[in-house]
Design a protein around this motif. Structure first.
Motif, short mmCIF file in Angstrom:
data_model
loop_
_atom_site.label_atom_id
_atom_site.label_comp_id
_atom_site.label_asym_id
_atom_site.label_seq_id
_atom_site.Cartn_x
_atom_site.Cartn_y
_atom_site.Cartn_z
N SER A 17 101.66 -0.24 -11.63
CA SER A 17 100.61 0.11 -12.59
C SER A 17 101.11 -0.08 -14.01
N ASP A 58 95.32 3.98 -13.22
CA ASP A 58 95.20 5.16 -12.37
C ASP A 58 93.99 5.98 -12.83
N THR A 69 99.39 5.94 -7.51
CA THR A 69 98.13 5.25 -7.27
C THR A 69 97.68 5.54 -5.84
N ASP A 88 95.28 -3.63 -8.71
CA ASP A 88 96.49 -2.81 -8.73
C ASP A 88 96.47 -1.95 -7.47
MG LIG Z 1 100.47 2.45 -9.34
#
Ligand SMILES: [Mg+2]
Ligand SMILES: Nc1nc2c(ncn2[C@@H]2O[C@H](COP(=O)(O)OP(=O)(O)OP(=O)(O)O)[C@@H](O)[C@H]2O)c(=O)[nH]1
Lengths: 416, 308
Positions: A17, A58, A69, A88
């Motif tokens: 992320s 997120d 995540t 992601d």
């Molecule tokens: Mg992540």
């Protein structure tokens, strides 16, 4: 402009992320109001950005609270050269099905490795999934180089470990980039901390990597999604089969076979966007008209007579089990391939893939969440298919639990 | 694996996005008994209608257009809605938030800029129940907001319309599982992968007509403490201390008059809008919505409560 779809994978906390946040931040793809909000939310803050870059993707409360995540986030950005769709995906093993979701449509995988830890089980699992999904390119991004003194030696060590592990996976193309998502080295800006690295930055790689595109040369494949019958006075006899050309091309006059009913007829007319067209190419949304009135409905295939796919009541496949509840022998399932659905049962679990070695182990007869198995499936109706490696559209399917209606597995078909 | 580079044609990204959306619309038609298209009069749902034309003509749409009317809409959007339905000869169902407020004795939006955004959800759930809709097509895009960025294209909602972000079904390849249990329904977002700029480029390419408020015009507005321009209208309470200005503005989104801000603009044409957006420093929702500022999880919470 071209479109590249890619996803990030790798173990929890390897920096997926953060990397995406960095990519968007340094390419100036984030609006000022979003940066403002993130600055307020950030508990930890980046070295130069003042924000926790992972917060950009997120987006759920639980993710922000736990700092991990949970589900895929989709992000979009454009450079002068290309348009990108990023997925992601989560690194935690518990959320592998969400990783699968983000990966299944991608042209490119970015697999992150924490330079301190090297290759982990999740690196392996995600590489194997990328291989099964036939992702055309895998980029291994060795991250957190700042925490190993930007060591060339460490980088080379991990590259060699990865190559050794990935040997049997038949990945089409693999590349390696040393980076620090947190500090920004080799993401958009070239790192001055790693002068020993002469290759592309991540952004250069993304802008230049060749994209495999639509396959108009493959065998002709089309499935009916919906039958259009206006039934007005004016269009009383109009009967068109709406769907998407999955591969190959079609033209007026083509001799075709309707499957599974196995009836031969001819294409009378092709329409796209309310106009008649001469030739339809891969991915075109079209309406097909046939010469004869035949038994055809949603899920039926229309293929050229010279290019017929295999049509059987059984398939061999590699599946990933995605349900929290383990597989029950004899369990009633629905197999869905594009718009085609049929009842199905897994007759035999032929073997289970070991994620350490990619070897096929003997099956214990069960399938649990995240297990990847070779199976033999019987279907109630005959299904027309190709091997997944030949055709991503006709070689893939999902399994649905008839009771809960949940998607419990994803499968790719092999011919033997 | 073997995806050989045979003689492959390259599709423009707008074609790819359009193909994906048409595919999704046809899946809805093929999988559900009673779908509906939620039509707001905004640019995203106008694009959806345009895509439905491409997906189903010369047939009729396999779904009605449904509008949840808050009563706070821009008159231009309502006129556009009615004309469009007539011109297309498609069924339009309108349900009014005001009626729900009366029937359910709900508290109407209060304050200086009284919003019925939260109340919309009640009316939406009512209309779903009334017509037993099993799928509702919406124009939400993942680039709009961080919770939306997490939602599937086929998003399963329970009897109360609630989204459970932790229980989303996997969604693989282009295979959409719309099978649901009794009482559940699905929200479907065909333009999930479009950005604001994609929508404008598409509108330009397809020469789609829009309500005039998307283009610059002079308007009387209140300049709020956050620097947003809120147009003056019968629902907004103007106070003596308010800074009322006349500005050249346009709307980036067309929501309720009471909670959608205008942006200063010189954009007379689609080309002007596209140029302006490429240079814009502020996101669509950031520039125009008051309702997301309440908390960092405002959208997630509304979705969990049954919102679009
Ligand atoms: Mg992540
Ligand atoms: N020092 C250093 N820290 C990093 C780097 N990249 C990420 N981190 C840190 O590693 C932690 C985890 O980063 P995330 O980006 O959330 O990891 P992730 O891979 O997305 O994790 P999951 O999505 O939960 O699997 C955060 O505290 C980051 O700040 C890096 O290059 N160097």
């Amino acid at each position: 402009m071209e479109l590249l779809r890619f996803f990030t994978a790798g173990n929890v906390d390897d920096g997926k992320s953060t990397l995406i946040g960095r990519l968007l931040f340094d390419s100036k793809s984030i609006s000022t109001d979003i940066i403002e909000t993130l600055t307020k939310q950030s508990k930890t803050s980046g070295i130069d950005t003042g924000i926790d870059l992972a917060l950009l993707t997120d987006g759920l409360r639980a993710e922000r609270e736990q700092g991990i995540t949970i589900d895929v986030a989709y992000k979009y950005f454009t450079t002068d050269k290309r348009k990108f769709i990023i997925a992601d995906t989560p690194g935690h093993i518990q959320y592998t099905r969400n990783m699968f979701t983000g990966a299944s449509n991608a042209d490119l995988a970015i697999i992150l490795v924490d330079a301190r830890n090297g290759i982990t089980d999740q690196t392996k699992r995600h590489s194997i999934i990328s291989s099964i999904l036939g992702i055309p390119h895998v980029l291994v991004c060795i991250n957190k180089m700042d925490l190993v003194n930007y060591s060339e030696e460490r980088f080379n060590e991990i590259v060699n470990d990865y190559k050794e592990f990935a040997q049997p996976l038949n990945l089409k193309q693999t590349s390696f980039i040393p980076a620090s998502a947190l500090a920004g080295d080799n993401v958009v800006e070239r790192s001055s901390n790693m002068n020993w690295y002469k290759g592309e930055t991540l952004m250069q790689f993304l802008e230049n990597v060749k994209i495999d595109v639509v396959n108009s040369d493959g065998a002709s494949r089309f499935q009916v999604q919906y039958v259009i019958r206006p039934q007005t006075n004016h269009l009383h006899d109009y009967r068109g089969y709406a769907g998407k050309i999955l591969s190959g091309t079609y033209k007026k006059g083509d001799k075709v076979l309707v499957l599974p009913s196995n009836i031969e007829t001819t294409i009378e007319k092709l329409e796209k966007h309310q106009a008649e067209i001469e030739v339809a190419n891969a991915l075109d949304p079209v309406i097909i008209h046939l010469k004869d009135d035949v038994d055809i409905s949603r899920g039926s295939s229309i293929v050229k007579v010279s290019e017929t796919p295999q049509t059987e009541r059984e398939v061999n496949a590699t599946i990933c089990w995605m349900d929290n509840n383990a597989f029950q022998p004899g369990q009633k399932l629905i197999l869905q391939q594009n718009s085609f659905r049929t009842k199905a049962i897994v007759k035999d679990i032929v073997g289970k893939i070991d994620i350490h070695s990619f070897k096929q182990l003997e099956s214990d007869g069960g399938m649990k969440l995240n297990d990847i198995c070779k199976v033999f499936i019987k279907t109630a109706e005959p299904i027309s298919f190709d091997a997944y490696e030949e055709n991503r559209h006709t070689g893939s399917f999902i399994l649905i639990n008839e009771n809960t209606n949940n998607t419990v597995a994803a499968g790719t078909i092999s011919l033997s | 694996m073997n995806f050989e580079e045979k003689n492959m044609s390259k599709l423009d990204y707008l074609d790819q996005l359009e193909n994906e959306a048409i595919h999704i619309l046809r899946e809805v038609a093929g999988q559900f008994d009673r779908p509906a298209l939620l039509f707001s009069g905004g640019k995203d749902s106008i694009c959806l209608v345009h895509l439905a034309i491409k997906a189903f003509r010369p047939g009729k749409f396999p779904f009605p257009l449904v509008h949840v009317d808050t009563g706070h809409n821009f008159p231009e959007a309502i006129t556009y809605r009615d004309n469009l339905a007539k011109q297309l000869d498609e069924k339009l169902i309108v349900r009014y938030v005001a009626d729900t407020i009366k029937a359910k004795k709900l508290q109407d939006g209060k304050g200086k800029f009284p919003s019925r955004n939260g109340l919309q959800t009640y009316t939406l759930l009512e209309v779903i129940e009334e017509f037993e809709f099993d799928a509702c097509i919406g124009g939400a895009r993942r680039d709009e907001e961080k919770a939306r960025a997490k939602e599937r294209i086929f998003s399963i909602r329970d009897e109360f319309g609630q989204w459970d972000p932790k229980m989303q079904r996997p969604e693989l390849w282009n295979i959409y599982n719309g099978k649901i249990n009794k009482g559940e329904n699905v929200r479907v977002f065909p333009i999930s992968n479009w950005t604001e700029l994609d929508v404008w480029n598409y509108i330009k390419r397809e020469k789609i007509e829009l309500p005039s408020i998307y283009f610059t015009h002079e308007r009387e507005c209140i300049l709020t403490e956050h620097g947003q321009l809120m147009n003056t209208n019968e629902f907004v309470q103007i106070e003596a201390s308010d800074v009322v200005v006349i500005k050249k503005v346009r709307y980036r989104t067309v929501g309720d008059m009471t909670c959608t801000a205008a942006v200063e603009s010189e954009a007379y044409s689609l080309d002007d809008i596209i140029t302006e957006l490429k240079e814009a420093k502020i996101s669509e929702r950031g520039a125009t919505r008051m309702d997301d500022r309440v908390s960092e999880a405002a959208m997630e919470d509304r979705k969990k409560g049954g919102y679009f």
